[in-house]
Design an enzyme around this catalytic site. Sequence first.
Site, PDB file in Angstrom:
ATOM      1  CE  LYS A 133      -0.134  -0.503   4.966  1.00  0.00           C
ATOM      2  NZ  LYS A 133      -0.762  -1.253   6.037  1.00  0.00           N
TER       3      LYS A 133
ATOM      4  CE1 TYR B 266      11.740  33.277   2.442  1.00  0.00           C
ATOM      5  CE2 TYR B 266      11.966  30.890   2.304  1.00  0.00           C
ATOM      6  CZ  TYR B 266      11.673  32.112   1.710  1.00  0.00           C
ATOM      7  OH  TYR B 266      11.314  32.140   0.393  1.00  0.00           O
TER       8      TYR B 266
HETATM    9  C1  LIG Z   1      -0.115  -2.023   6.865  1.00  0.00           C
HETATM   10  C2  LIG Z   1      -0.666  -3.278   7.355  1.00  0.00           C
HETATM   11  C3  LIG Z   1       0.152  -4.351   7.740  1.00  0.00           C
HETATM   12  C4  LIG Z   1       1.653  -4.262   7.794  1.00  0.00           C
HETATM   13  O1  LIG Z   1       2.041  -3.607   8.959  1.00  0.00           O
HETATM   14  P1  LIG Z   1       3.587  -3.397   9.294  1.00  0.00           P
HETATM   15  O2  LIG Z   1       3.584  -2.866  10.673  1.00  0.00           O
HETATM   16  O3  LIG Z   1       4.082  -2.418   8.308  1.00  0.00           O
HETATM   17  O4  LIG Z   1       4.222  -4.694   9.174  1.00  0.00           O
HETATM   18  C5  LIG Z   1      -0.441  -5.546   8.070  1.00  0.00           C
HETATM   19  N1  LIG Z   1      -1.793  -5.679   8.064  1.00  0.00           N
HETATM   20  C6  LIG Z   1      -2.610  -4.668   7.730  1.00  0.00           C
HETATM   21  C7  LIG Z   1      -4.067  -4.889   7.745  1.00  0.00           C
HETATM   22  C8  LIG Z   1      -2.092  -3.428   7.375  1.00  0.00           C
HETATM   23  O5  LIG Z   1      -2.902  -2.437   7.035  1.00  0.00           O
END
Ligand SMILES: *Cc1c(COP(=O)(O)O)cnc(C)c1O
Length: 810
Positions: A482, A705
């Site tokens: 993702k 700045y």
């Molecule tokens: C993002 C996610 C993971 C992975 O989590 P990590 O802490 O990055 O390993 C696993 N399961 C779900 C449902 C997620 O959304």
Amino acid sequence: MNEIAEIINGTLHSGIPVEITEYSIDSRSVVTPEHTLFFALTGNNHNGHDYIPTLYADGVRAFVISEFREEFKLLTEANLIVVENVLAALQQLAAHHRQQVNAEVIGITGSNGKTVVKEWLYQLLSKDFLIYRSPRSYNSQVGVPLSLLGIDARTEIAIIEAGISQKGEMKRLQQMIRPTVGIFTHLGDAHGENFASTQEKLAEKAQLFTSCSWVIGQSGEAMEYIKTQLPATVSCLLWGEDENAQIQVKTLNITGGHREVQITYNGTNFRLDIPFADIASFENCMNVVSTMLLKRYSPDTIYSRVQQLSAIAMRLEIKDGINNCTLVNDYYNSDPSSFQLALNILATQDSSKERVVILSDFMDTGKAGDDLYPSIAETLRQANISLFIGIGKHLCEHRHNFAVNSRFYEDTEHFLRQEDRENFKNQIILIKGARAFQFEYIAGFLQKQSHSTILEVDLDAMVYNLNHFRSLTDAHLAVMVKAFSYGSGSREIASLLQYHRVDYLMVAFADEGIELRAAGITIPIAVMNPEREAFDNMIMFNLEPEIYALDILEDFNQALKKHGIKRFPVHIKLNTGMNRSGFDEQDIPQLLEFFNTERSVYIRSMFSHLAGSDEAKHDEFTLGQIHLFERMTERIQAQFNYKIWRHILNSAGIERFPQYHFDMVRLGIGLHGISAANAQLQAVSSFKTYISSIRNVPEGQSIGYGRKSYTTRPSRIAVIPVGYADGLNRHLSNRIGNVFVKGKRVPIIGNICMDTCMIDITDTDAAIGDEVEIFGKHIPVTELAEQLGTIPYEVLTGISFRVKRVYYKE
Ligand SMILES: *Cc1c(COP(=O)(O)O)cnc(C)c1O
């Protein structure tokens, strides 16, 4: 086939006659199927036998197997050799092949420098000998036999690398390689987790040399110990500064990237001008020089050849090109076997794009014969290359051998003058040229021009991390890709993961999944936030929804009915304490009721997500979540007569709760090098830029700045072209954040601007153009996250899209 079966003690089920010229263990990289003997190796996560029907369909007719499956009876033309252990059979065949060749075999081992020594030996000796060497770093239990099988009858010297990671391995490598000359390159600092002591590791490495007449290495404790492990038939030729060394060497001076040394050997004195100053290159060079001395080369020849040694580019770059092209730049070296490997890598990229190869004449071919270019043409034909561009006189001469769609130029300059950038669109372009052809101009011509702040993604590190997590589990492996794979890129990362055979990819939204399908990703993809407007596309592209509520399930089922599709896999999300989405325990009866009538969906998995898997203080809560999950899933499973997979662990969970891997685990941040259990993972992404200008500023002046920082001494202040619009958080302004330049950390000074910021380089000798790391191998992303009071996830996903992603691979 009969002969091979005999050599490996197998039982042959004969098929049609075949002539074997290629040996493969990897179904993805077979080049000439009709001449390939495939070894069906079995590993923790994959079984080569599964690919046999597909390989058969592709034309492979010869296999070495350890289980004879019922379905293989249908492969009537196949030659199947059944053995007890396929790896052992591969090794036996390689050992046999090695015994048949007359070549001198040089075996190289040591912790570092093996590949450089191998390549340099090749550079120095290939004018006089027909040399074969193991491709890249094929030095393992599987790599060595494949290397050995590549030696042909004409080979005069074969140079073979041997690498080990645990006890007992070297003996097996030695029995295959049986080197006549050995080289021990360098002993690393650590003895590694699989060895109790440095001595134990040395004793293991020494095994390689038991059959040698000569062993070359640096005089010192390591070689002294190795000597004690060897029979009296083995002589050592050592180089070094101490008296024990037969080859005395002294560094005279180091200037301008060169090292001048004085050598005394057998009463003769001579000098060398090594075109590298660093100590590792010196050691590698002395090992190859010692080999030349052993072969009685004259000091003059050694001097002139060493002067021409060139650096070995160990990596391959994958970059965005113009017009949606992808460039694969391989500067490794220029010979047929590395070309073959580059083609294999090309095969693993985005399969929706056409393949283009731009190749120069080979330079490092040694004494290769006239059939070289025709065989390259044949390889290209089989590799499905849609356009070939050959550059160089030899390729021009052989142009008639190449397929219709090819173009030829005498040199790089003609290419640049006559080709138009518009000729290249939506393609993957392999650019592989010998140094003399200066293909970096072609790479520059085809490269997308944008500012040079980059996110460098080390694909080898990623694979290392992937394998680490793999080694922790027997369960199926899903990888979360993702948010542009946590900022590192979607297509490239998904292609790599598909190549490495992960079982599932998970994306946040349907669009991300559609993009992956367009990039040729065929493995299962689950979508965590399926939106109703995307249902039709999801069904069309085989994107499996996460179902977190009954109304979504009903609507999705409706959409499937409309398309007349049955048994479409979905994933049921259960809420066990995260309280974000998913069915609660009291929703289960309704959910089950839904399935009382015939439905179009099929539950592939049930899963839940942990709220605090990375922190011990939440362990009790986490175990509560897991137990609730077990209870809920048992209730659901009881109503179905097919097996539904279960999964609950993210990266930290995989490391910290090994007893709850269930049927699948979901790897996320761990792939990017972050461990909740202090595992030694590798940093994958490096956020980098360079110094664009430098100004001297007197003491007491304000910078930038809002005038928030002042110089406290006469200072050198550098500008780097990266700002908050690139994802460099403005809270790092005014000496809170550091960057890494020229081996040192230096502070960010003044407020970070939108596109640039200033750093204080007074304590360094940094110059314009020098590389600056914001995070990466020297400044861990976790450190930056801590300074900002956030988590690495936010830092990684916050790198803006205008920052070019560049992928590296050894
Ligand atoms: C993002 C996610 C993971 C992975 O989590 P990590 O802490 O990055 O390993 C696993 N399961 C779900 C449902 C997620 O959304």
